[in-house]
Design an enzyme around this catalytic site. Sequence first.
Site, PDB file in Angstrom:
ATOM      1  N   HIS A  78     -26.693 -14.241  18.397  1.00  0.00           N
ATOM      2  CA  HIS A  78     -27.608 -14.135  19.303  1.00  0.00           C
ATOM      3  C   HIS A  78     -28.321 -15.635  19.432  1.00  0.00           C
ATOM      4  O   HIS A  78     -29.320 -15.673  19.464  1.00  0.00           O
ATOM      5  CB  HIS A  78     -28.444 -12.713  19.423  1.00  0.00           C
ATOM      6  CG  HIS A  78     -29.257 -13.340  20.555  1.00  0.00           C
ATOM      7  ND1 HIS A  78     -28.202 -11.921  22.698  1.00  0.00           N
ATOM      8  CD2 HIS A  78     -29.959 -13.130  21.274  1.00  0.00           C
ATOM      9  CE1 HIS A  78     -29.310 -12.520  23.422  1.00  0.00           C
ATOM     10  NE2 HIS A  78     -30.035 -12.815  22.968  1.00  0.00           N
ATOM     11  N   CYS A  79     -28.228 -16.491  20.797  1.00  0.00           N
ATOM     12  CA  CYS A  79     -28.950 -17.252  20.978  1.00  0.00           C
ATOM     13  C   CYS A  79     -30.162 -17.171  22.095  1.00  0.00           C
ATOM     14  O   CYS A  79     -30.073 -17.295  22.911  1.00  0.00           O
ATOM     15  CB  CYS A  79     -28.142 -18.660  21.471  1.00  0.00           C
ATOM     16  SG  CYS A  79     -28.860 -20.922  21.155  1.00  0.00           S
ATOM     17  N   PRO A  80     -31.271 -17.713  21.137  1.00  0.00           N
ATOM     18  CA  PRO A  80     -32.568 -17.339  22.734  1.00  0.00           C
ATOM     19  C   PRO A  80     -32.905 -18.444  23.453  1.00  0.00           C
ATOM     20  O   PRO A  80     -32.820 -18.061  25.168  1.00  0.00           O
ATOM     21  CB  PRO A  80     -33.883 -17.030  22.084  1.00  0.00           C
ATOM     22  CG  PRO A  80     -33.620 -18.343  20.374  1.00  0.00           C
ATOM     23  CD  PRO A  80     -32.132 -17.466  20.069  1.00  0.00           C
ATOM     24  N   ASN A 104     -29.957 -17.069  26.656  1.00  0.00           N
ATOM     25  CA  ASN A 104     -30.350 -15.879  26.334  1.00  0.00           C
ATOM     26  C   ASN A 104     -29.261 -15.396  26.262  1.00  0.00           C
ATOM     27  O   ASN A 104     -28.546 -14.676  28.017  1.00  0.00           O
ATOM     28  CB  ASN A 104     -30.590 -15.815  27.626  1.00  0.00           C
ATOM     29  CG  ASN A 104     -31.322 -14.247  27.900  1.00  0.00           C
ATOM     30  OD1 ASN A 104     -31.153 -13.736  27.097  1.00  0.00           O
ATOM     31  ND2 ASN A 104     -31.145 -14.170  29.700  1.00  0.00           N
TER      32      ASN A 104
END
Length: 360
Positions: free
Chosen positions: A152-154, A157
Amino acid sequence: MAPVHVLRCCQRGLAWIPVIFIALVVCWSYYAYVVELCVFTITSIGEQVVYLFFFHLSFIMFVWSYWKTIFTKPSNPSKEFCLPKAEKERYEKEERPESQQEILWRAASSLPLYTRTGAGAIRYCDRCQVIKPDRCHHCSACDMCVLKMDHHCPWVNNCVGFSNYKFFILFLAYSLVYCLFIAATVLQYFIKFWTNELPESPAKFHVLFLFFVAAMFCISILSLFSYHLWLVGKNRSTIEAFRAPVFRTGSDKNGFSLGFKKNIAQVFGDQKKYWFLPVFTSQGDGLAFPTRLVNTDVEQPAVTLQPEAKLSAADVPSSPLSESQNRLLSSEQDANSVGAHVENETLQSAESESIIYIEK
């Protein structure tokens, strides 16, 4: 319920802060390069035209791939991986894990599943209430099971998985090209401003900060991009790099590796003309993946065997290969069939010669 709903809305809103930050930095870099550098600082018309052309080319590809990575919805397991209503009710009523596993083994008998839990059981998500396909994991941030989940890449998002992994790789590639181009073309004017060879102007501070920001992002993106290229070459996700997938015979970190060329094709597709465009060309459906038939990777000379579960994989009939598996393994199967044919002919000729020798 109201406070929980408000809290989730706040979390979703805060999750967009890194994306907004990147967008603001990109907008400022566009203004600083096009207006402050090319318009107010560079005096040569030819240099302006060349710089602006290649800058906009890299800018468009960077924004396009970034947009696709953000707004491509992660793929979820299909309905066939959900338990039937009657089996689902039985599963929820059962209190013994052994009985629950029996239900899952029966439901998974017709599914293309080759990976297991560390204890050799069927992988099941109680949150989504689905049998997890191979390489599928539950993302706590997205609150869903994602096919071939990488991480999951912030900064986007979004969850990076089967549906947008190619876009994520291209986003890293074009962001690196974008930053390298800016740093390389701004360097000479950065030096001139630093040594006071150009007159004082508001463009000075934009050019100075533009070089520092581009160089800083180059260093961070280069390491991440190199790491993901290595993952693509090995056909691993970030999760699989840290925790090897468990197959029926044990854990094998190279279980999905088909060779360098096929590993690349599985992510970018067969047609090379589409490799560098942010359009979906990945092979397969994300539900089933071909596995390595022979363990030949030098990094893992042998497969680590683990104790079998109470219900062994032999109790479940083998699932047929999917269409993507047949296509990826077709060349290997053809080579094996040719080798078997030659071996059979050799054995037949040897038998005939021995018969003739005996008759004589």
